[in-house]
Write a protein that holds these residues in place. Structure first.
Motif, PDB file in Angstrom:
ATOM      1  N   ILE A   1       6.967   6.809  -7.025  1.00 56.43           N
ATOM      2  CA  ILE A   1       6.503   5.680  -7.821  1.00 56.43           C
ATOM      3  C   ILE A   1       5.598   6.113  -8.921  1.00 56.43           C
ATOM      4  O   ILE A   1       5.414   6.021 -10.192  1.00 56.43           O
ATOM      5  CB  ILE A   1       6.167   4.527  -7.052  1.00 56.43           C
ATOM      6  CG1 ILE A   1       7.368   3.917  -6.313  1.00 56.43           C
ATOM      7  CG2 ILE A   1       5.574   3.311  -7.926  1.00 56.43           C
ATOM      8  CD1 ILE A   1       7.238   2.868  -5.383  1.00 56.43           C
ATOM      9  N   ASN A   2       4.589   6.962  -8.348  1.00 53.28           N
ATOM     10  CA  ASN A   2       3.633   7.440  -9.198  1.00 53.28           C
ATOM     11  C   ASN A   2       4.127   8.166 -10.353  1.00 53.28           C
ATOM     12  O   ASN A   2       3.688   8.111 -11.561  1.00 53.28           O
ATOM     13  CB  ASN A   2       2.541   8.293  -8.603  1.00 53.28           C
ATOM     14  CG  ASN A   2       1.295   8.445  -9.081  1.00 53.28           C
ATOM     15  OD1 ASN A   2       0.471   7.616  -9.498  1.00 53.28           O
ATOM     16  ND2 ASN A   2       1.139   9.873  -9.487  1.00 53.28           N
ATOM     17  N   GLU A   3       5.366   9.069  -9.997  1.00 55.16           N
ATOM     18  CA  GLU A   3       5.841   9.791 -11.163  1.00 55.16           C
ATOM     19  C   GLU A   3       6.529   8.880 -12.167  1.00 55.16           C
ATOM     20  O   GLU A   3       6.472   9.195 -13.496  1.00 55.16           O
ATOM     21  CB  GLU A   3       6.900  10.791 -10.780  1.00 55.16           C
ATOM     22  CG  GLU A   3       6.414  11.919  -9.845  1.00 55.16           C
ATOM     23  CD  GLU A   3       7.467  12.918  -9.087  1.00 55.16           C
ATOM     24  OE1 GLU A   3       8.775  12.734  -9.474  1.00 55.16           O
ATOM     25  OE2 GLU A   3       7.226  13.642  -8.284  1.00 55.16           O
TER      26      GLU A   3
ATOM     27  N   VAL B   1       0.968  -1.135   0.020  1.00 55.17           N
ATOM     28  CA  VAL B   1       0.168  -0.085  -0.081  1.00 55.17           C
ATOM     29  C   VAL B   1       0.858   1.165   0.162  1.00 55.17           C
ATOM     30  O   VAL B   1       0.607   2.152  -0.691  1.00 55.17           O
ATOM     31  CB  VAL B   1      -0.946  -0.056   1.163  1.00 55.17           C
ATOM     32  CG1 VAL B   1      -1.715   1.451   1.415  1.00 55.17           C
ATOM     33  CG2 VAL B   1      -2.071  -0.957   0.936  1.00 55.17           C
ATOM     34  N   GLU B   2       1.990   1.097   0.787  1.00 54.08           N
ATOM     35  CA  GLU B   2       2.848   2.226   0.990  1.00 54.08           C
ATOM     36  C   GLU B   2       3.535   2.380  -0.593  1.00 54.08           C
ATOM     37  O   GLU B   2       3.663   3.590  -1.084  1.00 54.08           O
ATOM     38  CB  GLU B   2       3.901   2.135   1.771  1.00 54.08           C
ATOM     39  CG  GLU B   2       3.454   2.427   3.108  1.00 54.08           C
ATOM     40  CD  GLU B   2       4.610   2.008   4.244  1.00 54.08           C
ATOM     41  OE1 GLU B   2       5.652   1.950   4.034  1.00 54.08           O
ATOM     42  OE2 GLU B   2       4.342   2.161   5.615  1.00 54.08           O
ATOM     43  N   GLY B   3       3.882   1.445  -1.186  1.00 56.18           N
ATOM     44  CA  GLY B   3       4.221   1.567  -2.694  1.00 56.18           C
ATOM     45  C   GLY B   3       3.191   2.376  -3.675  1.00 56.18           C
ATOM     46  O   GLY B   3       3.537   2.878  -4.494  1.00 56.18           O
ATOM     47  N   LEU B   4       1.967   1.525  -3.517  1.00 60.05           N
ATOM     48  CA  LEU B   4       0.983   2.180  -4.403  1.00 60.05           C
ATOM     49  C   LEU B   4       0.729   3.886  -4.342  1.00 60.05           C
ATOM     50  O   LEU B   4       0.300   4.438  -5.158  1.00 60.05           O
ATOM     51  CB  LEU B   4      -0.196   1.643  -4.205  1.00 60.05           C
ATOM     52  CG  LEU B   4      -0.501   0.103  -4.611  1.00 60.05           C
ATOM     53  CD1 LEU B   4      -1.925  -0.695  -4.082  1.00 60.05           C
ATOM     54  CD2 LEU B   4      -0.410   0.057  -6.083  1.00 60.05           C
ATOM     55  N   THR B   5       0.810   4.164  -3.034  1.00 67.40           N
ATOM     56  CA  THR B   5       0.666   5.634  -2.698  1.00 67.40           C
ATOM     57  C   THR B   5       1.810   6.600  -2.480  1.00 67.40           C
ATOM     58  O   THR B   5       1.975   7.550  -2.077  1.00 67.40           O
ATOM     59  CB  THR B   5      -0.409   5.855  -1.263  1.00 67.40           C
ATOM     60  OG1 THR B   5       0.625   5.069  -0.299  1.00 67.40           O
ATOM     61  CG2 THR B   5      -1.780   5.111  -1.605  1.00 67.40           C
ATOM     62  N   ASP B   6       2.967   5.911  -3.244  1.00 67.31           N
ATOM     63  CA  ASP B   6       4.162   6.780  -2.928  1.00 67.31           C
ATOM     64  C   ASP B   6       4.281   7.591  -4.456  1.00 67.31           C
ATOM     65  O   ASP B   6       4.273   7.057  -5.301  1.00 67.31           O
ATOM     66  CB  ASP B   6       5.378   5.780  -3.335  1.00 67.31           C
ATOM     67  CG  ASP B   6       6.785   6.174  -3.100  1.00 67.31           C
ATOM     68  OD1 ASP B   6       7.043   7.624  -3.402  1.00 67.31           O
ATOM     69  OD2 ASP B   6       7.745   5.565  -2.607  1.00 67.31           O
ATOM     70  N   PRO B   7       4.755   8.770  -3.857  1.00 69.22           N
ATOM     71  CA  PRO B   7       4.582   9.956  -5.087  1.00 69.22           C
ATOM     72  C   PRO B   7       5.699   9.528  -6.041  1.00 69.22           C
ATOM     73  O   PRO B   7       5.702   9.668  -7.191  1.00 69.22           O
ATOM     74  CB  PRO B   7       4.736  11.274  -4.355  1.00 69.22           C
ATOM     75  CG  PRO B   7       4.175  11.006  -2.876  1.00 69.22           C
ATOM     76  CD  PRO B   7       4.692   9.573  -2.601  1.00 69.22           C
TER      77      PRO B   7
END
Length: 83
Positions: A39-41, A31-37
């Motif tokens: 990684i999102n970039e 979940v932390e990976g999914l919501t990591d800015p």
């Protein structure tokens, strides 16, 4: 557990559903990976390269509201106690 999440642009355009398997021991990290800015970039840059997003569009950061979890029996799991 099966973790599913939805991806949207910042303008609200639906892009895709994604899902992957997880286990309780690493669920918090997932979940932390999914919501990591950061990684999102990286995902946004890849979507620009392959044409999923136009150059003007931006990928919205997934939130807990976009994440659902199903157990082995297919039923939704209340995962707040796992975080």
């Amino acid at each position: 557990m099966l973790v599913a999440y939805r991806e949207y642009t910042t303008d609200g355009r639906f892009i895709t559903n994604q899902e992957f398997g997880s286990v309780e021991d690493v669920f918090r990290d997932d979940v932390e990976g999914l919501t990591d800015p950061d990684i999102n970039e990286q995902v946004e840059a890849q979507y620009h390269r392959v044409g999923v997003l136009s150059q003007e569009e931006m990928l919205k950061l997934p939130t807990l509201l976009n994440i659902s979890v199903r157990g082995r029996d297919g039923r939704f799991v209340k995962y707040k106690h796992l975080l």
